[in-house]
Write a protein that holds these residues in place. Structure first.
Motif: not given
Length: 131
Positions: A66-71, A83-88, A91-97
């Motif tokens: 799943d691209p969201a998981m890999l992202m 920094a990843a936590q600040a970004i999410t 913008f929110g956490t990418p959601v997998t299929q």
């Protein structure tokens, strides 16, 4: 030196290359992901290089993940967990299929009432996963 060798991203890539080896070569995966050099897959799975964020969609397709998981994993690897936590947070956490499927089922089961996550609901959900 392999600065990313112990990251979940490198482990996922190594596992997927191994799991797909009966159907496609590492060079084929690299080509499908758009890497000119097949060695890039070795660098990614060994943690020598981090995943280029612009390659996440094609790499996810090539690795059949799943691209969201890999992202999410690549973002942590690219900028660090803080920094990843600040970004999410912004913008929110990418959601997998798979997660989208759970959300759709919750919406359907609740007649789109946006149910609050109660203690009882949390316990029932965790029970599904044996927690």
């Amino acid at each position: 030196m392999n600065p990313y060798e112990n990251t979940p991203t490198a482990k996922l890539i190594a596992d997927r290359i191994r799991d797909l080896s009966h159907r496609k070569t590492q060079a084929e995966i690299a080509s499908e992901a758009g890497f000119a050099n097949a060695n890039m897959m070795t660098f990614l799975k060994n943690g020598r290089n981090k995943v280029p964020l612009d390659r996440v969609p094609s790499l996810a397709k090539a690795l059949e993940v799943d691209p969201a998981m890999l992202m999410r994993l690549a973002l942590d690897q690219a900028v660090g967990a803080t920094a990843a936590q600040a970004i999410t947070e912004i913008f929110g956490t990418p959601v997998t299929q798979n997660e989208r499927g759970w959300l759709a089922e919750i919406r359907d089961a609740s007649d789109n009432s946006d149910p609050r996550l109660t203690g009882r609901a949390r316990t029932a959900l965790r029970g599904i996963f044996g927690k």
